[in-house]
Design a protein around this motif. Structure first.
Motif, mmCIF file in Angstrom:
data_model
loop_
_atom_site.group_PDB
_atom_site.id
_atom_site.type_symbol
_atom_site.label_atom_id
_atom_site.label_comp_id
_atom_site.label_asym_id
_atom_site.label_seq_id
_atom_site.Cartn_x
_atom_site.Cartn_y
_atom_site.Cartn_z
ATOM 1 N N ARG A 213 -39.624 -25.269 -12.425
ATOM 2 C CA ARG A 213 -40.005 -26.608 -12.898
ATOM 3 C C ARG A 213 -40.405 -26.586 -14.369
ATOM 4 O O ARG A 213 -40.120 -27.525 -15.110
ATOM 5 C CB ARG A 213 -41.160 -27.147 -12.044
ATOM 6 C CG ARG A 213 -40.726 -27.612 -10.661
ATOM 7 C CD ARG A 213 -41.913 -28.015 -9.798
ATOM 8 N NE ARG A 213 -41.463 -28.579 -8.522
ATOM 9 C CZ ARG A 213 -42.272 -28.837 -7.502
ATOM 10 N NH1 ARG A 213 -43.579 -28.606 -7.610
ATOM 11 N NH2 ARG A 213 -41.795 -29.344 -6.383
ATOM 12 N N LEU A 214 -41.063 -25.519 -14.780
ATOM 13 C CA LEU A 214 -41.461 -25.408 -16.186
ATOM 14 C C LEU A 214 -40.253 -25.282 -17.107
ATOM 15 O O LEU A 214 -40.316 -25.659 -18.273
ATOM 16 C CB LEU A 214 -42.378 -24.202 -16.373
ATOM 17 C CG LEU A 214 -43.808 -24.349 -15.851
ATOM 18 C CD1 LEU A 214 -44.526 -23.006 -15.888
ATOM 19 C CD2 LEU A 214 -44.581 -25.382 -16.664
ATOM 20 N N GLU B 224 -33.997 -25.207 -12.153
ATOM 21 C CA GLU B 224 -34.991 -25.502 -11.125
ATOM 22 C C GLU B 224 -34.487 -25.235 -9.713
ATOM 23 O O GLU B 224 -35.274 -24.925 -8.816
ATOM 24 C CB GLU B 224 -35.432 -26.964 -11.249
ATOM 25 C CG GLU B 224 -36.664 -27.305 -10.457
ATOM 26 C CD GLU B 224 -37.201 -28.686 -10.773
ATOM 27 O OE1 GLU B 224 -37.792 -29.300 -9.867
ATOM 28 O OE2 GLU B 224 -37.021 -29.157 -11.914
ATOM 29 N N CYS C 265 -47.967 -34.258 -10.759
ATOM 30 C CA CYS C 265 -47.630 -34.241 -12.184
ATOM 31 C C CYS C 265 -48.578 -35.115 -13.013
ATOM 32 O O CYS C 265 -48.848 -34.822 -14.181
ATOM 33 C CB CYS C 265 -46.192 -34.701 -12.398
ATOM 34 S SG CYS C 265 -44.951 -33.644 -11.607
ATOM 35 N N CYS D 156 -42.124 -21.859 -12.028
ATOM 36 C CA CYS D 156 -41.469 -21.438 -13.271
ATOM 37 C C CYS D 156 -40.121 -22.124 -13.447
ATOM 38 O O CYS D 156 -39.686 -22.361 -14.581
ATOM 39 C CB CYS D 156 -41.336 -19.919 -13.310
ATOM 40 S SG CYS D 156 -42.938 -19.080 -13.428
ATOM 41 N N THR E 281 -42.757 -21.680 -23.385
ATOM 42 C CA THR E 281 -43.339 -22.450 -22.286
ATOM 43 C C THR E 281 -44.113 -21.557 -21.324
ATOM 44 O O THR E 281 -45.239 -21.878 -20.931
ATOM 45 C CB THR E 281 -42.245 -23.208 -21.522
ATOM 46 O OG1 THR E 281 -41.611 -24.141 -22.402
ATOM 47 C CG2 THR E 281 -42.819 -23.955 -20.327
ATOM 48 N N CYS F 176 -43.973 -29.099 -19.332
ATOM 49 C CA CYS F 176 -43.168 -28.895 -18.122
ATOM 50 C C CYS F 176 -41.897 -29.739 -18.147
ATOM 51 O O CYS F 176 -41.950 -30.967 -18.278
ATOM 52 C CB CYS F 176 -44.006 -29.255 -16.894
ATOM 53 S SG CYS F 176 -43.105 -29.149 -15.330
ATOM 54 N N CYS G 290 -49.135 -27.913 -8.210
ATOM 55 C CA CYS G 290 -47.668 -27.944 -8.253
ATOM 56 C C CYS G 290 -47.087 -27.633 -6.876
ATOM 57 O O CYS G 290 -46.437 -26.614 -6.657
ATOM 58 C CB CYS G 290 -47.162 -26.955 -9.301
ATOM 59 S SG CYS G 290 -45.432 -27.218 -9.764
ATOM 60 N N SER H 247 -48.359 -30.702 -17.783
ATOM 61 C CA SER H 247 -47.324 -31.733 -17.803
ATOM 62 C C SER H 247 -46.663 -31.888 -19.166
ATOM 63 O O SER H 247 -45.484 -32.247 -19.263
ATOM 64 C CB SER H 247 -47.914 -33.079 -17.356
ATOM 65 O OG SER H 247 -48.968 -33.471 -18.210
ATOM 66 N N ALA I 224 -48.047 -21.527 -20.478
ATOM 67 C CA ALA I 224 -48.523 -21.652 -19.096
ATOM 68 C C ALA I 224 -49.458 -20.503 -18.742
ATOM 69 O O ALA I 224 -50.459 -20.696 -18.033
ATOM 70 C CB ALA I 224 -47.335 -21.669 -18.135
#
Length: 223
Positions: free
Chosen positions: A156-157, A162, A205, A154, A13, A214, A198, A211, A17
């Motif tokens: 949230r990803l 989180e 979003c 990061c 991920t 994420c 973000c 998205s 990103a």
């Protein structure tokens, strides 16, 4: 799902990103207008704590007219220095720190901003976030600058929980994923992305180009 699988997923991920952010922000520029002067970046980074980079840039225009060199700031009258940095907040502490930092640059490090984590952390008010900024932007050694944008995005990803508020842990996780030569630019791009898309409140979003990778966006969409 095993820890190894979760770790592989986070790595994939973040690398995805990284590619998306490179396309969105091809020019990864530090938001502090320090020119090419490492000492100025060090001072401005200290002033930026709990203050916007925009305000620091404005305050620094006058600050560096009054104190154009580290030698000048090291010898500054502390009361006058406090007034110069008052708009940045926490001005008593910040004035003390930037005067002390300047003294160390001149008298401890021979007029040169140090290029090791150990030496940078020895200076008043300099933590790992500032040290990594200097090591990456000035010396090209890489360094994950775990500011609020970096930790929030990061998280949230899905690189880590989180709600994690541990900058050192976030730094360790991301340092193991992001190639050293791309770390500084990655962090600058995260700042831009955090301001544009973000956001801390009401992240966009629905129009986010990340998205589909994420974890936060997928949860919000009920996936």
């Amino acid at each position: 799902m095993t820890y190894s699988q979760r770790n592989d997923g986070a790595q994939n991920t973040i690398l995805a990103a990284l590619d998306i952010l490179e396309k969105l922000y091809p020019d990864a520029i530090c938001s502090l207008d320090y020119g090419v002067n490492p000492w100025r970046l060090l001072i401005m980074a200290r002033l930026s704590a709990q203050c916007t980079d925009e305000r620091v840039n404005i305050v620094s225009e006058t600050l560096f007219v009054h104190y154009p060199t580290a030698e000048d700031m090291a010898e500054a009258d502390i009361t006058a220095l406090e007034e110069d940095v008052r708009p940045c907040g926490l001005y008593h502490v910040k004035a003390h720190d930037i005067k002390s930092i300047s003294y160390d640059v001149v008298h401890k490090f021979g007029g040169r901003v140090p290029d090791t984590m150990e030496d940078l952390l020895s200076m008043s008010g300099v933590g790992r976030k500032i040290a990594n900024l200097i090591l990456g932007d000035v010396y090209g050694k890489g360094g994950i600058v775990t500011d609020t944008h970096c930790i929030r995005i990061c998280g949230r990803l899905g690189a880590y929980p989180e709600d994690m508020k541990n900058p050192k842990r976030a730094e360790d996780i991301l340092s193991a994923i992001v190639p050293t030569e791309k770390q500084s630019d990655f962090c600058h791009r995260l700042v831009n992305f955090g301001r544009d898309v973000c956001r801390a409140r009401a992240p966009m979003c629905g129009v986010c180009p990340m998205s589909d990778i994420c974890a936060h966006a997928k949860r919000e969409a009920g996936e």
